[in-house]
Design a protein around this motif. Structure first.
Motif, PDB file in Angstrom:
ATOM      1  N   GLN A 131      29.946 -17.415  26.308  1.00 58.83           N
ATOM      2  CA  GLN A 131      30.629 -18.162  25.252  1.00 58.83           C
ATOM      3  C   GLN A 131      29.583 -18.855  24.392  1.00 58.83           C
ATOM      4  N   GLY A 132      29.989 -19.249  23.186  1.00 56.63           N
ATOM      5  CA  GLY A 132      29.027 -19.917  22.325  1.00 56.63           C
ATOM      6  C   GLY A 132      29.634 -20.401  21.027  1.00 56.63           C
ATOM      7  N   VAL A 133      28.788 -21.048  20.243  1.00 53.75           N
ATOM      8  CA  VAL A 133      29.145 -21.576  18.929  1.00 53.75           C
ATOM      9  C   VAL A 133      28.008 -21.203  17.983  1.00 53.75           C
ATOM     10  N   LEU A 134      28.366 -20.665  16.819  1.00 55.82           N
ATOM     11  CA  LEU A 134      27.345 -20.221  15.881  1.00 55.82           C
ATOM     12  C   LEU A 134      27.007 -21.262  14.818  1.00 55.82           C
ATOM     13  N   ARG A 135      27.847 -22.300  14.706  1.00 50.80           N
ATOM     14  CA  ARG A 135      27.593 -23.301  13.671  1.00 50.80           C
ATOM     15  C   ARG A 135      28.081 -24.665  14.142  1.00 50.80           C
ATOM     16  N   ASN A 136      27.142 -25.592  14.310  1.00 49.29           N
ATOM     17  CA  ASN A 136      27.516 -26.938  14.739  1.00 49.29           C
ATOM     18  C   ASN A 136      26.356 -27.899  14.482  1.00 49.29           C
ATOM     19  N   TRP A 188      19.012 -37.226  12.217  1.00 46.43           N
ATOM     20  CA  TRP A 188      19.530 -37.288  13.580  1.00 46.43           C
ATOM     21  C   TRP A 188      20.673 -36.302  13.828  1.00 46.43           C
ATOM     22  N   LEU A 189      20.862 -35.376  12.900  1.00 46.28           N
ATOM     23  CA  LEU A 189      21.819 -34.287  13.109  1.00 46.28           C
ATOM     24  C   LEU A 189      21.046 -33.055  13.570  1.00 46.28           C
ATOM     25  N   PHE A 190      21.398 -32.567  14.734  1.00 48.61           N
ATOM     26  CA  PHE A 190      20.649 -31.463  15.337  1.00 48.61           C
ATOM     27  C   PHE A 190      21.502 -30.190  15.349  1.00 48.61           C
ATOM     28  N   ASP A 191      20.876 -29.096  15.009  1.00 47.40           N
ATOM     29  CA  ASP A 191      21.530 -27.795  15.054  1.00 47.40           C
ATOM     30  C   ASP A 191      21.844 -27.458  16.518  1.00 47.40           C
ATOM     31  N   SER A 192      23.134 -27.424  16.862  1.00 49.03           N
ATOM     32  CA  SER A 192      23.510 -27.236  18.269  1.00 49.03           C
ATOM     33  C   SER A 192      24.251 -25.929  18.525  1.00 49.03           C
ATOM     34  N   LYS A 193      23.976 -24.910  17.738  1.00 52.80           N
ATOM     35  CA  LYS A 193      24.546 -23.597  18.061  1.00 52.80           C
ATOM     36  C   LYS A 193      23.936 -23.101  19.367  1.00 52.80           C
ATOM     37  N   TYR A 194      24.712 -22.306  20.085  1.00 54.15           N
ATOM     38  CA  TYR A 194      24.218 -21.823  21.376  1.00 54.15           C
ATOM     39  C   TYR A 194      25.024 -20.616  21.838  1.00 54.15           C
ATOM     40  N   MET A 195      24.486 -19.914  22.818  1.00 55.49           N
ATOM     41  CA  MET A 195      25.215 -18.904  23.577  1.00 55.49           C
ATOM     42  C   MET A 195      24.880 -19.120  25.042  1.00 55.49           C
ATOM     43  N   ARG A 196      25.903 -19.117  25.900  1.00 64.26           N
ATOM     44  CA  ARG A 196      25.684 -19.425  27.317  1.00 64.26           C
ATOM     45  C   ARG A 196      26.404 -18.412  28.202  1.00 64.26           C
ATOM     46  N   LEU A 197      25.705 -17.993  29.233  1.00 61.58           N
ATOM     47  CA  LEU A 197      26.338 -17.199  30.281  1.00 61.58           C
ATOM     48  C   LEU A 197      27.087 -18.171  31.190  1.00 61.58           C
ATOM     49  N   LYS A 198      28.400 -18.247  31.024  1.00 58.51           N
ATOM     50  CA  LYS A 198      29.189 -19.207  31.800  1.00 58.51           C
ATOM     51  C   LYS A 198      29.394 -18.733  33.231  1.00 58.51           C
ATOM     52  N   ASN A 199      29.563 -17.424  33.391  1.00 58.26           N
ATOM     53  CA  ASN A 199      29.869 -16.938  34.732  1.00 58.26           C
ATOM     54  C   ASN A 199      29.412 -15.490  34.880  1.00 58.26           C
ATOM     55  N   ASN A 227      26.489 -20.961  34.458  1.00 62.50           N
ATOM     56  CA  ASN A 227      25.661 -21.753  33.536  1.00 62.50           C
ATOM     57  C   ASN A 227      24.159 -21.607  33.784  1.00 62.50           C
ATOM     58  N   VAL A 228      23.739 -20.427  34.198  1.00 64.12           N
ATOM     59  CA  VAL A 228      22.323 -20.273  34.555  1.00 64.12           C
ATOM     60  C   VAL A 228      21.466 -19.819  33.381  1.00 64.12           C
ATOM     61  N   PHE A 229      22.100 -19.416  32.277  1.00 62.67           N
ATOM     62  CA  PHE A 229      21.319 -18.868  31.164  1.00 62.67           C
ATOM     63  C   PHE A 229      21.919 -19.350  29.852  1.00 62.67           C
ATOM     64  N   THR A 230      21.073 -19.974  29.015  1.00 57.07           N
ATOM     65  CA  THR A 230      21.533 -20.499  27.726  1.00 57.07           C
ATOM     66  C   THR A 230      20.490 -20.212  26.658  1.00 57.07           C
ATOM     67  N   ILE A 231      20.952 -19.717  25.531  1.00 59.34           N
ATOM     68  CA  ILE A 231      20.115 -19.602  24.335  1.00 59.34           C
ATOM     69  C   ILE A 231      20.600 -20.653  23.352  1.00 59.34           C
ATOM     70  N   LYS A 232      19.699 -21.519  22.899  1.00 58.93           N
ATOM     71  CA  LYS A 232      20.085 -22.549  21.943  1.00 58.93           C
ATOM     72  C   LYS A 232      19.044 -22.645  20.840  1.00 58.93           C
ATOM     73  N   SER A 233      19.402 -23.355  19.792  1.00 57.55           N
ATOM     74  CA  SER A 233      18.496 -23.520  18.665  1.00 57.55           C
ATOM     75  C   SER A 233      17.202 -24.188  19.120  1.00 57.55           C
ATOM     76  N   GLN A 255      25.809 -29.429  31.843  1.00 56.39           N
ATOM     77  CA  GLN A 255      26.512 -28.410  32.618  1.00 56.39           C
ATOM     78  C   GLN A 255      25.679 -28.072  33.858  1.00 56.39           C
ATOM     79  N   MET A 256      26.325 -28.071  35.000  1.00 55.20           N
ATOM     80  CA  MET A 256      25.616 -27.795  36.247  1.00 55.20           C
ATOM     81  C   MET A 256      25.373 -26.298  36.414  1.00 55.20           C
ATOM     82  N   LYS A 257      24.163 -25.947  36.804  1.00 52.56           N
ATOM     83  CA  LYS A 257      23.867 -24.577  37.187  1.00 52.56           C
ATOM     84  C   LYS A 257      24.286 -24.396  38.649  1.00 52.56           C
ATOM     85  N   THR A 258      25.084 -23.367  38.894  1.00 54.75           N
ATOM     86  CA  THR A 258      25.629 -23.162  40.231  1.00 54.75           C
ATOM     87  C   THR A 258      25.313 -21.757  40.722  1.00 54.75           C
ATOM     88  N   TYR A 259      24.845 -21.675  41.970  1.00 56.12           N
ATOM     89  CA  TYR A 259      24.574 -20.408  42.624  1.00 56.12           C
ATOM     90  C   TYR A 259      25.423 -20.348  43.886  1.00 56.12           C
TER      91      TYR A 259
END
Length: 267
Positions: A131-136, A188-199, A227-233, A255-259
């Motif tokens: 899941q992710g957000v391309l503009r934030n 103080w506005l940060f580009d927070s787009k991301y893509m994350r492997l949720k599961n 939540n073990v892998f995230t690509i962010k700005s 977000q907690m990384k869980t194994y």
């Protein structure tokens, strides 16, 4: 108004069975009328023709490079010095006042997406969700940007604060005077787009013929990652999670990384 686009494909005809689902969605809003009430100009202003959640503040142009730069720039605060944030004089009157505040963009996330998939081959199965957000744009304040203040600590990101030897810093000069540098601005506005492997889950189901003599209906062994892998700005602070709520003081819980290793039994 808004939209949602969803598309998927499922194949069940061969030994390798698989399916993929993609969702893409967004929503917008606009204030049409205030019933004769004047616009309310604040960090999140209420303005006819604008989104209910938008940013409004000073436009930063960089950091003062020297004390001479301070003297030759529009007047803001007498305590300004090299390393402080420099703001744009929007109306050209030679000084920085609330009249120089402008719209700085939408405060809501946009262009959100999710991609899920499932695969199976003989006794093996694999499932995933991205899941992710391309503009934030996320506003960080308080502990997140002002070291040691408010009883806060010091994050790794703040090591990139301005010094005479680090004039290309992301963060301004460290100061105890919180009346300087922490006016609301796009600094103080940060580009927070991301893509994350949720599961991600990989499983193996023991063949039924192997279980009959033990009177066991099913055994499935699996490993699951969350939540073990995230690509962010690259512009977003390393110490913070891009999924945090907006207007963050720096006290978020990431977000907690869980194994997980698991065993499912059916009798």
């Amino acid at each position: 108004w808004g939209y949602e686009i969803s598309a998927g494909y499922q194949n069940r005809d061969h030994d390798l069975k698989y399916g993929v689902q993609v969702n893409f969605y967004d929503a917008r809003n606009k204030i049409l009328d205030l019933g004769g009430t004047a616009d309310i100009l604040d960090i999140n202003p209420v303005m006819v023709g604008q989104s209910r959640w938008t940013w409004y503040g000073y436009k930063a142009t960089g950091l003062y490079t020297s004390d001479d730069d301070v003297k030759n720039s529009p007047v803001y605060k007498p305590q300004n010095k090299a390393g402080d944030i420099k703001y744009q004089d929007q109306n050209g009157d030679g000084k920085i006042t609330p009249d120089d505040r402008v719209l700085l963009g939408d405060a809501d996330p946009h262009m959100m997406f999710g991609v899920s998939g499932n695969f199976s081959y003989k006794q093996f199965d694999l499932n995933f969700l991205f899941q992710g957000v391309l503009r934030n744009k996320t506003y960080l304040t308080g502990y997140a940007v002002s070291p040691f203040n408010y009883g806060g600590s010091f994050t790794q990101d703040l090591m990139d604060s301005w010094t005479p030897d680090n004039t290309d810093a992301r963060y301004p000069l460290m100061r105890q005077d919180l009346s300087v540098n922490y006016e609301f601005s796009d600094w103080w506005l940060f580009d927070s787009k991301y893509m994350r492997l949720k599961n991600l889950q990989l499983g193996y189901t023991v063949p039924q013929q192997e279980l009959q003599r033990f009177k066991i209906g099913q055994i499935r062994i699996y490993a699951m990652l969350e939540n073990v892998f995230t690509i962010k700005s690259g512009a977003f602070p390393k110490s913070f999670d891009p999924e945090i709520d907006n207007w963050q003081l720096g006290v978020n819980f990431p977000q907690m990384k869980t194994y997980t290793l698991g065993l499912n039994l059916k009798f």
